[in-house]
Design an enzyme around this catalytic site. Structure first.
Site, PDB file in Angstrom:
ATOM      1  CG  HIS A  78      65.229  67.741   2.980  1.00 40.88           C
ATOM      2  ND1 HIS A  78      64.552  68.866   3.373  1.00 40.88           N
ATOM      3  CD2 HIS A  78      65.828  67.243   4.079  1.00 40.88           C
ATOM      4  CE1 HIS A  78      64.736  69.053   4.673  1.00 40.88           C
ATOM      5  NE2 HIS A  78      65.514  68.083   5.127  1.00 40.88           N
ATOM      6  N   GLY A  79      62.996  66.271  -0.393  1.00 40.90           N
ATOM      7  CA  GLY A  79      62.526  66.096  -1.771  1.00 40.90           C
ATOM      8  C   GLY A  79      62.019  64.696  -2.044  1.00 40.90           C
ATOM      9  CB  SER A  92      57.422  64.909  -3.670  1.00 42.00           C
ATOM     10  OG  SER A  92      56.760  65.362  -2.527  1.00 42.00           O
ATOM     11  CG  HIS A 146      63.376  70.700  -1.910  1.00 44.08           C
ATOM     12  ND1 HIS A 146      64.708  70.900  -1.661  1.00 44.08           N
ATOM     13  CD2 HIS A 146      62.838  70.318  -0.727  1.00 44.08           C
ATOM     14  CE1 HIS A 146      64.960  70.678  -0.377  1.00 44.08           C
ATOM     15  NE2 HIS A 146      63.836  70.315   0.214  1.00 44.08           N
ATOM     16  CG  ASP A 172      61.013  71.323   6.497  1.00 41.30           C
ATOM     17  OD1 ASP A 172      62.124  70.812   6.732  1.00 41.30           O
ATOM     18  OD2 ASP A 172      60.413  71.206   5.409  1.00 41.30           O
ATOM     19  CG  HIS A 173      63.724  73.607   4.164  1.00 43.07           C
ATOM     20  ND1 HIS A 173      65.013  73.388   3.765  1.00 43.07           N
ATOM     21  CD2 HIS A 173      63.004  72.561   3.689  1.00 43.07           C
ATOM     22  CE1 HIS A 173      65.075  72.264   3.077  1.00 43.07           C
ATOM     23  NE2 HIS A 173      63.870  71.730   3.028  1.00 43.07           N
ATOM     24  CB  ALA A 178      56.182  69.127   0.922  1.00 42.78           C
ATOM     25  CB  THR A 179      55.768  68.405  -4.046  1.00 40.76           C
ATOM     26  OG1 THR A 179      56.651  69.452  -3.651  1.00 40.76           O
ATOM     27  CG2 THR A 179      55.161  68.734  -5.389  1.00 40.76           C
ATOM     28  CG  ASN A 209      61.978  66.028   5.517  1.00 39.84           C
ATOM     29  OD1 ASN A 209      61.884  65.243   6.447  1.00 39.84           O
ATOM     30  ND2 ASN A 209      62.551  67.209   5.621  1.00 39.84           N
TER      31      ASN A 209
HETATM   32  O1  G3H Z   1      61.547  69.715   3.604  1.00 42.18           O
HETATM   33  C1  G3H Z   1      60.611  69.254   2.940  1.00 42.18           C
HETATM   34  C2  G3H Z   1      60.803  68.259   1.904  1.00 42.18           C
HETATM   35  O2  G3H Z   1      62.101  68.226   1.487  1.00 42.18           O
HETATM   36  C3  G3H Z   1      59.735  68.263   0.870  1.00 42.18           C
HETATM   37  O3  G3H Z   1      60.165  68.149  -0.457  1.00 42.18           O
HETATM   38  O4  G3H Z   1      58.091  68.800  -1.661  1.00 42.18           O
HETATM   39  O5  G3H Z   1      59.919  67.676  -2.830  1.00 42.18           O
HETATM   40  O6  G3H Z   1      58.569  66.420  -1.175  1.00 42.18           O
HETATM   41  P1  G3H Z   1      59.120  67.737  -1.588  1.00 42.18           P
HETATM   42 ZN    ZN Z   2      63.326  70.003   2.188  1.00 45.98          ZN
END
Ligand code: G3H
Ligand code: ZN
Length: 274
Positions: free
Chosen positions: A200-201, A203, A172, A78-79, A224-225, A222
């Protein structure tokens, strides 16, 4: 079983993709997907690679967990901004990558991405790229960016990417789930593009808006946070209640369980969205 992100996307539903930064994330995400009985993607970001000092240890664990899983599981880089890291992922058997040249200007993004696509496709690897940078990667909350549909059509045509990360109102690293999604733009991009769209983002997006985003045309989601908030919250609670603990397994296990519970819930939610 280990599968590709493209294969999961080809099933036609949403593709939940969760970032993993340590072994406990890997096992928790797989456990959550197995409880929901649906496919999932384990994502390893370039930042996670920097944290560990190498890709191979975490990628090896993720690939092994995917092979042993009862449901289809993909592993995704990723990224990645470093082309050498993309090459390393391909060598390790990672079935999909995101090459992120979104900080470059349009022409440079196209040229760099097209070259990565050419090399990855020669090895059967699925490539995601980003256009209209989703903010927040530098710790700055920037939800205002938008991907231009006409530019996106040209970008996909000129690079040959398999999926496109688009800027539609998320940012993000949000810790609150109150991002305002541009659902009309998602529908417009979905109608204009022949490749899966990536949010993305995620969360920062509330449950009902995640479902609405998938219904409007988003495929890969996607996140993560949000999982880190759950993980760290559970670890913090355990340590507060058991301040004498020294064995990491004692406090990592509740973190892992909290992530597995939330992944199971989100995978089921997204699975019913389309
Ligand atoms: O590529 C990963 C995601 O865009 C995670 O973003 O941490 O805001 O959920 P996030
Ligand atoms: Zn991302």
């Amino acid at each position: 079983m280990l599968t590709g992100t493209g294969e999961i996307a080809a099933e036609g539903g949403a593709v939940p993709a969760f970032n993993v930064i340590q072994l406990e994330h890997v096992t928790a995400v797989v456990e959550g997907a197995e409880r929901a009985g649906r496919p999932v993607v384990l994502q390893i970001s370039e930042n996670a690679v920097k944290y560990h000092g190498a890709l191979a240890p975490l990628a090896g664990a993720a690939l092994a967990a995917a092979r042993a899983a009862d449901v289809p599981v993909s592993v995704h880089l990723d990224h990645a901004t470093d082309e050498a890291l993309v090459e390393e992922a391909v060598e390790l058997g990672v079935p999909s990558v995101m090459f992120d040249a979104s900080k470059l200007d349009y022409e440079a993004n196209v040229a760099a991405t097209a070259e990565v696509v050419r090399r990855c496709h020669a090895r059967g690897v699925w490539v995601e790229a980003e256009l209209g940078e989703v903010g927040g990667k530098d710790g700055v909350h920037a939800p205002g960016a938008r991907t231009d549909p006409a530019e996106a059509v040209a970008f996909v045509r000129d690079t040959g990417v398999d999926a496109l990360a688009v800027a539609v109102g998320t940012s993000h690293a949000m810790r609150t789930r109150d991002a305002a999604l541009d659902l009309a733009l998602i529908a417009e991009l979905r109608a204009a593009l022949g490749v899966p769209l990536v949010l993305h983002g995620s969360s920062g997006v509330a449950d009902e808006d995640l479902v609405a985003a998938v219904r409007a045309g988003m495929t890969k989601i996607n996140m993560a946070t949000h999982l880190n908030v759950r993980f760290t919250g559970a670890v913090r609670a355990y340590l507060a209640a058991h301040p004498d603990t020294v064995d990491p397994r004692r406090y990592l296990a509740p973190g892992r369980e909290a992530v597995a519970d939330e992944v199971a819930r989100l995978v089921a939610l997204l699975g019913g969205a389309r």
